[in-house]
Design an enzyme around this catalytic site. Structure first.
Site: not given
Ligand code: NAI
Ligand code: MG
Length: 512
Positions: A166, A263, A297, A475
């Site tokens: 993405n 993630e 996300c 992250e």
């Protein structure tokens, strides 16, 4: 630089000759072991843009061995050297800003303006942030009456990094920058759906990075994933992608008991209170609907609107959404592009059907979009579902498209319960002018990132990661370095040797 359609079309032609990438191992491009390739496609035209190797376990082994050979020296490199390299990478991205934005738009279908102003800028930013952070990992000492304790912080070793399609280059930057800053070497596995930008980037920085510090293996997840994650010389895995794939990767990681950073997806609540700036809240709903085609996300896919504001909100949301421009991703005016792949187009289309079956109302959009001159393109109309209940599948499952479910609420406590009634917990938005209320709702949300009065307000150093099944580990921040390092405690005794020591260990001295 001023983007124009003439400019992007010309550049697209220049970049249009399909190129075949090998595997990047020990600083060299080598042929894949199997000899098979995977085509990278433009989802707006369905034309082939290039080819990557369809890797196998042998390719993985060569890449991991190269990363393992490079590790000892890289692990002992000076922070200033790592900083210089990370800054040089950022600089190279800056020089090729437009080209990378083009590759991203061509292969992923995202609007060129999104790629130019968001993805590529973000990729640079991560290298710059972690260039500074290269000085951060260090140990500590603690003093005791009878001992001195040193806590070293050492890079963990070879890291496997598996990334999605993405935001390919941004995600590669996200993973690589932090691992390199910490002194780890990397085997990156980009997504077979879209990674043209990543492959070109790796080619472009090959002269900056010592051989073996970054290695790339392309291929289908099922063909290389297990070999990579369960390789005995891989000491850590980081993954961004879907929950089912995460579950497999966690399984592979169990083999050698290596730590993971995950993630995963989200079904984030964007909460609109009745006292909010409704026009601005509606704009945030539009942005999270269309930005990167909803293939994000952290998108605010469940909008919880207070019943007193519902009519005004829906009017504003629909009016603003109808005014956006969907079309050719290469047109700088375009705000909504093509879905990244046929798989993703089919998945989103399935949910558009499901919404009707579940009894939701299609308030806006709800079908594939047809775009002039791009009849083969994988476009979906920006879509609003109303009359949604939180227990419907459209409100529970990640759709990953330009689709928003609007859920009405009345009582704050009940709304919070519903907002948390999801297996995910990645992000969230709150719209209110009442500071106390904003804090109260933020504290009540089981989610890793919350934006008050502006959605997608990403900041450098902001910890990215989720609660619950949105994953674990953080992250993009200094904490990330701790995922790539291990501590080693060394206790130096300052006492004379004790005569009884050989027969009985001293009790732990908890007083000092
Ligand atoms: P995926 O999670 O299967 O793919 C992501 C990466 O994992 C790719 O590089 C893929 O090759 C790799 N992979 C696949 N199977 C693997 C395996 N067995 N071992 C190791 N690596 C493996 O995601 P997919 O199938 O492309 O998309 C499905 C859905 O996942 C999307 O519709 C979306 O809902 C979600 N997704 C979430 C993302 C996020 O940012 N959290 C990113 C991409 C997808
Ligand atoms: Mg998959």
């Amino acid at each position: 630089m001023q983007l124009t359609l003439d400019l992007t079309r010309k550049k697209a032609e220049e970049l249009g000759k399909p190129k075949t990438f090998g595997q990047f191992v020990g600083g060299q491009w080598i042929e894949g072991d199997g000899g098979e390739t995977i085509a990278l496609e433009n989802p707006a035209t369905r034309r082939i843009l290039g080819y990557i190797q369809s890797g196998n376990a042998k390719d993985v082994n060569r890449a991991v061995e190269a990363a393992a050979s490079a590790f000892p020296k890289w692990a002992m490199s000076a922070p200033a050297q790592r900083q210089n390299i990370l800054r040089a990478i950022a600089q190279r991205i800056r020089e090729r800003h437009f080209e990378y934005a083009m590759l991203e738009s061509l292969n992923n279908g995202k609007p060129i303006t999104d790629a130019f102003t968001h993805d590529i800028v973000g990729a640079m930013g991560h290298f710059e942030f972690f260039a500074g952070a290269a000085f951060f990992p260090h140990g500590q000492t603690a003093d005791f009456a009878d001992a001195t304790m040193l806590v070293h912080r050492e890079p963990i070793g070879v890291v496997a990094q598996i990334i999605p399609w993405n935001v390919p280059l941004l995600m590669a930057a996200f993973k690589i920058a932090s691992a390199l800053a910490a002194g780890c070497t990397v085997v990156l596995k980009p997504a077979e759906v879209a990674c043209l930008s990543v492959m070109q980037f790796i080619e472009d920085i090959a002269d900056i990075v010592p051989p073996g510090v970054i290695n790339v293996v392309t291929g289908y997840g099922h063909a290389v994933g297990e070999a990579l994650v369960s390789h005995p010389k891989v000491r850590k895995v980081t993954f961004t992608g879907s929950r089912p794939t995460a579950q497999k990767i966690i399984g592979y990681a169990a083999k050698n008991v290596i730590p993971q950073t995950m993630e995963l997806g989200g079904k984030s609540a964007n909460i609109v209170c009745e006292d909010a700036n409704i026009e601005a809240a509606a704009q945030s709903a539009v942005i999270t609907n269309i930005f990167n085609k909803g293939e994000v996300c952290s998108a605010g896919t469940r909008v919880f609107v207070h019943e007193k504001a519902e009519d005004q909100f829906l009017e504003a949301f629909q009016r603003q959404l109808q005014a956006i421009k969907q079309g050719d991703p290469l047109d700088p005016e375009t705000q909504l592009g093509a879905m990244a792949s046929k798989m993703q187009f089919d998945k989103v289309s399935g949910y558009l059907e499901l919404a009707k079956d579940e009894g939701a109302t299609i308030f806006q959009g709800g079908k594939a979009a047809s775009i002039d001159n791009l009849e083969n393109g994988l476009f979906i109309e920006p879509t609003i579902f109303t009359e949604v209940r939180n227990d419907m599948r459209i409100a529970q499952e990640e759709i990953f498209g330009p689709v928003t479910s609007v859920i009405r609420w009345k009582d704050e406590a009940e709304m919070l319960k519903q907002a948390n009634d999801t297996e995910y917990g990645l992000a969230g938005g709150i719209w209110t002018n009442d500071l106390t209320r904003a804090h109260r709702i933020a504290r009540g949300l089981e989610t890793g990132m919350i934006w008050v009065n502006r959605y997608y307000n990403f900041k450098p150093g902001m910890p990215l990661g989720g609660y619950k099944q949105s994953g674990f580990g953080r992250e993009g921040c200094l904490e990330t370095l701790s995922h790539y390092t291990l501590t080693k405690a060394v206790v130096i005794n300052l006492d004379e040797p004790q005569s009884t020591y050989a027969v009985r260990a001293p009790a732990p001295n908890t007083e000092s």
